[in-house]
Design a protein around this motif. Structure first.
Motif, PDB file in Angstrom:
ATOM      1  N   ARG A 439       3.820   5.987  -2.244  1.00  0.00           N
ATOM      2  CA  ARG A 439       4.457   5.294  -3.435  1.00  0.00           C
ATOM      3  C   ARG A 439       5.066   3.693  -3.107  1.00  0.00           C
ATOM      4  O   ARG A 439       5.030   3.131  -4.137  1.00  0.00           O
ATOM      5  CB  ARG A 439       6.056   6.128  -3.776  1.00  0.00           C
ATOM      6  CG  ARG A 439       5.642   7.507  -4.030  1.00  0.00           C
ATOM      7  CD  ARG A 439       7.049   8.179  -4.148  1.00  0.00           C
ATOM      8  NE  ARG A 439       7.845   7.698  -5.095  1.00  0.00           N
ATOM      9  CZ  ARG A 439       9.074   7.935  -5.473  1.00  0.00           C
ATOM     10  NH1 ARG A 439       9.565   9.137  -5.137  1.00  0.00           N
ATOM     11  NH2 ARG A 439       9.659   7.595  -6.447  1.00  0.00           N
ATOM     12  N   ALA A 440       5.018   3.427  -2.028  1.00  0.00           N
ATOM     13  CA  ALA A 440       5.311   1.758  -1.837  1.00  0.00           C
ATOM     14  C   ALA A 440       4.258   0.995  -2.450  1.00  0.00           C
ATOM     15  O   ALA A 440       4.742  -0.213  -2.814  1.00  0.00           O
ATOM     16  CB  ALA A 440       5.416   1.908  -0.334  1.00  0.00           C
ATOM     17  N   ILE A 441       3.059   1.305  -2.273  1.00  0.00           N
ATOM     18  CA  ILE A 441       2.065   0.482  -2.837  1.00  0.00           C
ATOM     19  C   ILE A 441       2.057   0.415  -4.281  1.00  0.00           C
ATOM     20  O   ILE A 441       1.769  -0.657  -4.878  1.00  0.00           O
ATOM     21  CB  ILE A 441       0.686   0.815  -2.329  1.00  0.00           C
ATOM     22  CG1 ILE A 441      -0.388  -0.296  -2.558  1.00  0.00           C
ATOM     23  CG2 ILE A 441       0.192   2.060  -3.243  1.00  0.00           C
ATOM     24  CD1 ILE A 441      -1.846  -0.169  -2.082  1.00  0.00           C
ATOM     25  N   LYS A 442       2.774   1.361  -5.021  1.00  0.00           N
ATOM     26  CA  LYS A 442       2.992   1.353  -6.563  1.00  0.00           C
ATOM     27  C   LYS A 442       3.938   0.300  -6.791  1.00  0.00           C
ATOM     28  O   LYS A 442       3.783  -0.472  -7.716  1.00  0.00           O
ATOM     29  CB  LYS A 442       3.208   2.712  -7.040  1.00  0.00           C
ATOM     30  CG  LYS A 442       1.818   3.871  -6.943  1.00  0.00           C
ATOM     31  CD  LYS A 442       2.382   4.994  -7.439  1.00  0.00           C
ATOM     32  CE  LYS A 442       1.214   5.847  -7.385  1.00  0.00           C
ATOM     33  NZ  LYS A 442       1.627   7.343  -7.947  1.00  0.00           N
ATOM     34  N   TYR A 443       5.037   0.198  -5.790  1.00  0.00           N
ATOM     35  CA  TYR A 443       5.993  -0.593  -6.113  1.00  0.00           C
ATOM     36  C   TYR A 443       5.490  -1.940  -5.843  1.00  0.00           C
ATOM     37  O   TYR A 443       5.647  -2.973  -6.848  1.00  0.00           O
ATOM     38  CB  TYR A 443       6.991  -0.337  -5.063  1.00  0.00           C
ATOM     39  CG  TYR A 443       8.177  -1.414  -5.285  1.00  0.00           C
ATOM     40  CD1 TYR A 443       9.104  -1.339  -6.163  1.00  0.00           C
ATOM     41  CD2 TYR A 443       8.183  -2.317  -4.275  1.00  0.00           C
ATOM     42  CE1 TYR A 443      10.280  -2.542  -6.532  1.00  0.00           C
ATOM     43  CE2 TYR A 443       9.361  -3.358  -4.273  1.00  0.00           C
ATOM     44  CZ  TYR A 443      10.152  -3.461  -5.312  1.00  0.00           C
ATOM     45  OH  TYR A 443      11.220  -4.528  -5.531  1.00  0.00           O
ATOM     46  N   LEU A 444       4.890  -2.253  -4.913  1.00  0.00           N
ATOM     47  CA  LEU A 444       4.216  -3.572  -4.613  1.00  0.00           C
ATOM     48  C   LEU A 444       3.210  -3.903  -5.872  1.00  0.00           C
ATOM     49  O   LEU A 444       3.261  -5.179  -6.178  1.00  0.00           O
ATOM     50  CB  LEU A 444       3.364  -3.571  -3.363  1.00  0.00           C
ATOM     51  CG  LEU A 444       4.338  -3.446  -2.149  1.00  0.00           C
ATOM     52  CD1 LEU A 444       3.535  -3.179  -0.725  1.00  0.00           C
ATOM     53  CD2 LEU A 444       5.371  -4.551  -1.940  1.00  0.00           C
ATOM     54  N   MET A 445       2.732  -3.083  -6.453  1.00  0.00           N
ATOM     55  CA  MET A 445       1.787  -3.319  -7.565  1.00  0.00           C
ATOM     56  C   MET A 445       2.225  -3.989  -8.751  1.00  0.00           C
ATOM     57  O   MET A 445       2.058  -4.899  -9.485  1.00  0.00           O
ATOM     58  CB  MET A 445       0.833  -2.431  -7.757  1.00  0.00           C
ATOM     59  CG  MET A 445      -0.587  -1.935  -7.270  1.00  0.00           C
ATOM     60  SD  MET A 445      -1.793  -3.157  -7.748  1.00  0.00           S
ATOM     61  CE  MET A 445      -1.958  -2.833  -9.472  1.00  0.00           C
ATOM     62  N   GLY A 446       3.644  -3.159  -8.911  1.00  0.00           N
ATOM     63  CA  GLY A 446       4.349  -3.462 -10.151  1.00  0.00           C
ATOM     64  C   GLY A 446       4.737  -4.987  -9.973  1.00  0.00           C
ATOM     65  O   GLY A 446       5.153  -5.681 -10.886  1.00  0.00           O
ATOM     66  N   GLN A 447       5.465  -5.108  -8.652  1.00  0.00           N
ATOM     67  CA  GLN A 447       5.703  -6.688  -8.678  1.00  0.00           C
ATOM     68  C   GLN A 447       4.907  -7.563  -8.623  1.00  0.00           C
ATOM     69  O   GLN A 447       5.205  -8.774  -9.198  1.00  0.00           O
ATOM     70  CB  GLN A 447       6.471  -6.927  -7.012  1.00  0.00           C
ATOM     71  CG  GLN A 447       7.683  -5.730  -6.925  1.00  0.00           C
ATOM     72  CD  GLN A 447       8.612  -6.192  -7.865  1.00  0.00           C
ATOM     73  OE1 GLN A 447       9.268  -7.175  -7.764  1.00  0.00           O
ATOM     74  NE2 GLN A 447       9.112  -4.993  -8.600  1.00  0.00           N
ATOM     75  N   ILE A 448       3.686  -7.561  -8.204  1.00  0.00           N
ATOM     76  CA  ILE A 448       2.475  -8.479  -8.354  1.00  0.00           C
ATOM     77  C   ILE A 448       2.156  -8.612  -9.909  1.00  0.00           C
ATOM     78  O   ILE A 448       1.801  -9.627 -10.289  1.00  0.00           O
ATOM     79  CB  ILE A 448       1.213  -7.794  -7.434  1.00  0.00           C
ATOM     80  CG1 ILE A 448       1.596  -7.933  -6.246  1.00  0.00           C
ATOM     81  CG2 ILE A 448      -0.039  -8.895  -7.914  1.00  0.00           C
ATOM     82  CD1 ILE A 448       0.700  -7.493  -5.208  1.00  0.00           C
ATOM     83  N   MET A 449       2.111  -7.449 -10.508  1.00  0.00           N
ATOM     84  CA  MET A 449       1.795  -7.539 -11.885  1.00  0.00           C
ATOM     85  C   MET A 449       2.638  -8.171 -12.679  1.00  0.00           C
ATOM     86  O   MET A 449       2.497  -9.022 -13.897  1.00  0.00           O
ATOM     87  CB  MET A 449       1.641  -6.020 -12.581  1.00  0.00           C
ATOM     88  CG  MET A 449       0.598  -5.238 -12.092  1.00  0.00           C
ATOM     89  SD  MET A 449      -1.241  -5.971 -12.792  1.00  0.00           S
ATOM     90  CE  MET A 449      -1.042  -5.698 -14.403  1.00  0.00           C
ATOM     91  N   LYS A 450       4.028  -7.982 -12.507  1.00  0.00           N
ATOM     92  CA  LYS A 450       5.057  -8.796 -13.161  1.00  0.00           C
ATOM     93  C   LYS A 450       4.923 -10.430 -12.896  1.00  0.00           C
ATOM     94  O   LYS A 450       4.962 -10.926 -13.767  1.00  0.00           O
ATOM     95  CB  LYS A 450       6.512  -8.326 -12.503  1.00  0.00           C
ATOM     96  CG  LYS A 450       7.657  -8.825 -13.318  1.00  0.00           C
ATOM     97  CD  LYS A 450       8.969  -8.663 -12.585  1.00  0.00           C
ATOM     98  CE  LYS A 450       9.057  -6.856 -12.776  1.00  0.00           C
ATOM     99  NZ  LYS A 450      10.535  -6.647 -12.077  1.00  0.00           N
TER     100      LYS A 450
END
Length: 471
Positions: A439-450
């Motif tokens: 799940r951690a990679i999904k959080y990181l993805m979200g931050q990058i997309m932002k």
């Protein structure tokens, strides 16, 4: 107590998509001011002569072919004599002895079980004028008088409201996709009468005709009501008589119109003013060859291209969307994304502004560009929602619309910098991922997309992020 068996037969009138009427050159145009699409032929003036609408013959032949009918190659018209205000000539020109098609069928499926509903015949005739009853007055609109239609008569092959509705849905689909009729029940271009009887034996019960049913769903309501009404009367020992009833959609019931004391005597005889019509094998083959792609073929293509069954059903129910989507079948376009756009944001837009798809600024080229941008990840669905109105309203290429909204393709260097920054600021998430927390990679993805504001390809982000995390 023996169970009652319900038997149902259906007669459908479908107006044909012609520019002019069946036997005159008056316009066939729904919605015009009353009595403005008429001439002396439609009004039944003495001494007037009918002429055949060739397009109506072609469309009726199409209908007979898609209903798997045997074709009457030599046919004539008949006069059906009756006296009623909506019939200006006191006779209706129809086909009694030589209908254009006989012995056809429509196949339906109920609970995954196929069933053929036999077509007794399909014949061509002219419509009557429209009667309007209001405030103790009856008014006549002759715009509909003479409009070409086909009457499609089934055998008594249906045994439930569910089967009757399935038959009508399938019939509507066949006629609509063959470009025979627009089948707009609410406008009266497809009208149906149901014959309903109940019996405890194999012998048919007393046939009751139900008219004035304004929708396919109401056909089911009318049949269920009539079935219950007839059984109730029979259980009380009453004897049913053949009668004609009308459906009342305010009370969801049927109301008596008239009792049929005797059979109708229409004194049919061949129409003396119209010669026999001969359909050659070459003509029949040419008409068959030019029938548009059927709904069944479209279903097959859509499913083979990965579109979900739910979306396929929605597409088939909307001929405009289906025709638009079909333009891209052989263009190496992602039809799943294309169908999602058409059924989602694009349909929402045209419904909101009540504008036909063809009246928008959405060209084929722009649609291809949008689907390609979404397919390659150049933009995401959020960005498309932001640019939707400009896409539908402005005569600008997609690239220019994206530029105006500040959407641009991010360089690899810029993306790498953002990824590094996010990883540095979220050491705990990086640590969690390396310990097996997916799940951690999904959080990181979200931050990058932002941080990228949607200007980076998500697939590229995932690829680079995973590479960095493995370092």
């Amino acid at each position: 107590m023996n169970q009652y068996k319900t038997t149902i037969g259906i007669e459908v009138h479908a107006e044909l998509k012609t520019k002019s009427k069946m036997f005159s050159d008056s316009a066939n145009n729904y919605g015009k001011m009353a009595n403005t699409c008429t001439n002396v032929i439609d009004l039944g003036y003495p001494g007037t002569l009918p002429t055949i609408n060739e397009k109506a013959i072609e469309l009726a032949l199409r209908a007979a072919l898609v209903l798997h009918c045997k074709i009457n190659k030599v046919m004539h018209f008949d006069r059906k004599n009756y006296f009623y205000p909506d019939n200006p000539k006191n006779y209706q020109i129809t086909q009694n002895r030589t209908p254009i098609g006989i012995d056809g069928y429509v196949e339906i499926t109920i609970n995954n079980v196929p069933k053929k509903i036999r077509i007794h015949d399909i014949h061509i005739e002219e419509d009557t004028c429209k009667s309007i009853h209001s405030n103790n007055k009856s008014l006549l609109d002759f715009n509909r008088a003479g409009v070409p239609l086909v009457e499609i008569v089934t055998e008594a092959d249906m045994n439930s409201a569910e089967e009757a509705m399935a038959y009508l849905e399938k019939l509507r689909e066949l006629l609509l996709y063959a470009d025979v009729s627009d089948c707009k029940i609410e406008e009266g271009s497809m009208r149906c009468d149901c014959n309903v009887s109940v019996s405890k034996t194999e012998t048919y019960g007393t046939k009751i005709e139900v008219k004035n049913i304004g929708s396919i769903s109401n056909v089911g309501v009318a049949i269920d009501y009539e079935k219950a009404r007839q059984i109730s009367l029979l259980e009380k020992g009453q004897v049913l008589k053949e009668e004609t009833r009308r459906f009342d959609d305010k009370t969801n019931s049927t109301i008596l119109m008239r009792v049929k004391e005797t059979g109708n005597d229409y004194r049919y005889f061949p129409e003396p003013d119209i010669p026999f019509i001969e359909l050659t094998d070459e003509y029949i083959e040419e008409v068959a060859k030019n029938i548009p792609m059927t709904a069944e073929k479209r279903r097959e293509i859509y499913l083979n291209n990965g579109i979900s069954e739910v979306n396929v059903k929605k597409i088939i129910q909307n001929r405009t969307i289906s025709d638009y989507l079909n333009k891209f079948i052989n263009q190496n376009l992602n039809l799943v994304i294309a169908s999602n756009l058409l059924l989602g944001d694009i349909t929402a837009y045209i419904n909101k502004y009540e504008i036909p798809l063809e009246k928008t600024a959405l060209t084929d080229e722009k649609f291809i560009d949008i689907v390609t941008c979404l397919d390659t990840g150049k933009i995401n669905s959020k960005i498309f929602k932001e640019i939707l109105e400009d896409v539908m309203e402005q005569d600008l290429p997609v690239e220019k619309i994206l530029e105006n909204h500040g959407v641009r393709e991010m360089s690899e260097e810029e993306l790498s910098e953002i990824i590094n920054k996010v990883l540095e600021n979220n050491e705990q998430s990086v640590s969690d991922y390396k310990k097996g927390n997916e799940r951690a990679i999904k959080y990181l993805m979200g931050q990058i997309m932002k941080e990228t504001k949607g200007n980076a390809n998500p697939n590229t982000i995932v690829e680079k992020l995973e590479s960095k995390l493995k370092e």
